[in-house]
Design an enzyme around this catalytic site. Sequence first.
Site, short mmCIF file in Angstrom:
data_model
loop_
_atom_site.label_atom_id
_atom_site.label_comp_id
_atom_site.label_asym_id
_atom_site.label_seq_id
_atom_site.Cartn_x
_atom_site.Cartn_y
_atom_site.Cartn_z
N HIS A 1 -3.92 6.74 3.20
CA HIS A 1 -4.22 5.46 2.56
C HIS A 1 -5.61 5.00 3.03
O HIS A 1 -5.95 5.12 4.21
CB HIS A 1 -3.16 4.44 2.95
CG HIS A 1 -3.50 3.05 2.54
ND1 HIS A 1 -3.89 2.74 1.24
CD2 HIS A 1 -3.53 1.87 3.23
CE1 HIS A 1 -4.14 1.45 1.17
NE2 HIS A 1 -3.94 0.90 2.36
N CYS B 1 0.82 -1.23 0.00
CA CYS B 1 0.00 0.00 0.00
C CYS B 1 0.85 1.27 0.00
O CYS B 1 0.37 2.33 -0.38
CB CYS B 1 -0.93 0.01 1.21
SG CYS B 1 -1.89 -1.49 1.31
N ASN C 1 -10.12 -0.91 -0.07
CA ASN C 1 -8.66 -0.75 -0.03
C ASN C 1 -8.09 -1.18 -1.38
O ASN C 1 -8.14 -2.36 -1.72
CB ASN C 1 -8.11 -1.63 1.12
CG ASN C 1 -6.61 -1.50 1.27
OD1 ASN C 1 -5.92 -0.94 0.43
ND2 ASN C 1 -6.09 -2.05 2.36
O1 UT7 Z 1 -3.78 -1.66 3.64
C1 UT7 Z 1 -2.77 -2.24 4.40
C2 UT7 Z 1 -2.97 -2.09 5.84
N1 UT7 Z 1 -4.20 -2.76 6.22
C3 UT7 Z 1 -4.82 -2.36 7.28
O2 UT7 Z 1 -4.37 -1.42 7.90
C4 UT7 Z 1 -6.01 -3.13 7.72
C5 UT7 Z 1 -6.01 -3.20 9.21
N2 UT7 Z 1 -7.03 -4.01 9.81
C6 UT7 Z 1 -8.36 -3.73 9.79
O3 UT7 Z 1 -8.80 -2.86 9.07
C7 UT7 Z 1 -9.25 -4.47 10.75
O4 UT7 Z 1 -8.45 -5.19 11.66
C8 UT7 Z 1 -10.26 -5.44 10.06
C9 UT7 Z 1 -11.35 -4.67 9.38
C10 UT7 Z 1 -9.53 -6.33 9.09
C11 UT7 Z 1 -10.91 -6.34 11.12
O5 UT7 Z 1 -11.54 -5.53 12.11
P1 UT7 Z 1 -11.28 -5.80 13.67
O6 UT7 Z 1 -12.12 -4.87 14.41
O7 UT7 Z 1 -9.80 -5.73 13.89
O8 UT7 Z 1 -11.84 -7.25 13.85
P2 UT7 Z 1 -11.10 -8.58 14.35
O9 UT7 Z 1 -10.15 -9.07 13.31
O10 UT7 Z 1 -10.55 -8.36 15.74
O11 UT7 Z 1 -12.32 -9.58 14.43
C12 UT7 Z 1 -13.40 -9.37 15.34
C13 UT7 Z 1 -14.48 -10.39 15.05
C14 UT7 Z 1 -13.96 -11.82 14.97
O12 UT7 Z 1 -14.91 -12.67 15.57
P3 UT7 Z 1 -14.69 -13.23 17.06
O13 UT7 Z 1 -13.40 -13.97 17.02
O14 UT7 Z 1 -14.66 -12.01 17.93
O15 UT7 Z 1 -15.88 -14.09 17.27
C15 UT7 Z 1 -13.91 -12.10 13.49
O16 UT7 Z 1 -14.07 -13.45 13.19
O17 UT7 Z 1 -15.10 -10.13 13.79
C16 UT7 Z 1 -15.11 -11.31 13.01
N3 UT7 Z 1 -15.05 -10.97 11.60
C17 UT7 Z 1 -16.13 -10.73 10.86
N4 UT7 Z 1 -17.45 -10.73 11.16
C18 UT7 Z 1 -18.31 -10.43 10.19
C19 UT7 Z 1 -13.95 -10.82 10.82
N5 UT7 Z 1 -14.31 -10.47 9.56
C20 UT7 Z 1 -15.67 -10.43 9.58
C21 UT7 Z 1 -16.62 -10.11 8.59
N6 UT7 Z 1 -17.92 -10.13 8.94
N7 UT7 Z 1 -16.28 -9.79 7.32
#
Ligand code: UT7
Length: 336
Positions: free
Chosen positions: A260, A119, A290
Amino acid sequence: MTDNKLQYASMRSIGAYIPEKILTNADFEKMVDTSDEWIVKRTGIKERHIAKDNEYTSDMAVKASEIAIQRAGLENSDIDLVICATVTPDYFNMPSTACIISAKLGIKNVQAFDVSAACSGFVYGLSIAKAFIESGMKKNVLVIGAEKFSSIVDYSDRSTCILFGDGAGAAVISVTDDKNEAIIDIHASADGSYADFLMTPAPGSVNPASCEVIEQGLQYVKMKGNETFKLAVKTLTKDVKEILKKNKIAVEDIDFFVPHQANYRIIKAVGDSLKMSPEQTVKTVHKYGNTSAASIPMAINDIYEEGKLKYGDTMLLDTFGGGLTWASAILPFAGK
Ligand code: UT7
């Protein structure tokens, strides 16, 4: 560069290409266990654009580049260096996508290469263009960020598939003797000890293409989302504060903060810590998702086409991505 004949690098134009096809959050509700509510709340994304099967990274890059070159008032033959930032090249090993783009644009006998900084690739490309121009080696550098990210996304993995989109942006960086038009500063950094936060394990010398590689899905992007998120907020906040302080530029002097576009919560956290207003902050993540290296030039193009970005406006860019890599830049827009 001598003291009596200073030459600077300036962003003379911007262009972008956004593929037609749209994937909405409702589309993802039919594909994986997710909801519009979760995606909007956690990322700010509502839809993203996806290239056609026979539309490649170089095709999108060429369309963005043609617009940028025309807006710079130049001919393709005026370009003396082509840099393409991408992690979704037409071919993973060779030739570089920049070589294919040069051929499609009819730009002959000039240096062309890809930048692999995920990115952060477009801002890395800007820093290379600046160095080539300030050293007197090049006059008009085409810097492209282009991604067909859909080609490395596993559409059964809900934690990544909802995030990414395709597209391309391009800028012409030209020599100028007017200091007011000059790119002011660029910080670009990396820390490979976090390589496993965001990666595609194959193909490569570690995991050459094989049936096993495909069966295990190693060709798809893998991300430790939450860890990447936390590091992105911490690193970017520190980095943008440092570049502003170093150049004695106040937040009020920034016309457009162009971060970004990975996640609206990252954009907001960094913007809030700088006390950047919503009017200053450029947001496109809701409509493009993204798009990795294409995200910043696509966002700059958006404010240009909306008639907001004018000659002389000061932009602050910041980006974070696989590697891990990150970068920030302060520059005036020098396009007409
Ligand atoms: O471009 C390069 C750099 N990239 C970034 O900077 C991206 C950085 N990361 C993010 O934007 C976020 O971490 C995400 C959007 C990818 C994820 O959000 P989060 O708030 O960090 O969620 P998490 O990974 O901690 O997951 C929380 C929960 C999990 O369930 P449990 O374990 O709490 O039951 C995941 O399984 O959300 C669940 N989950 C989803 N639920 C519904 C993960 N993806 C999804 C989804 N729909 N698509």
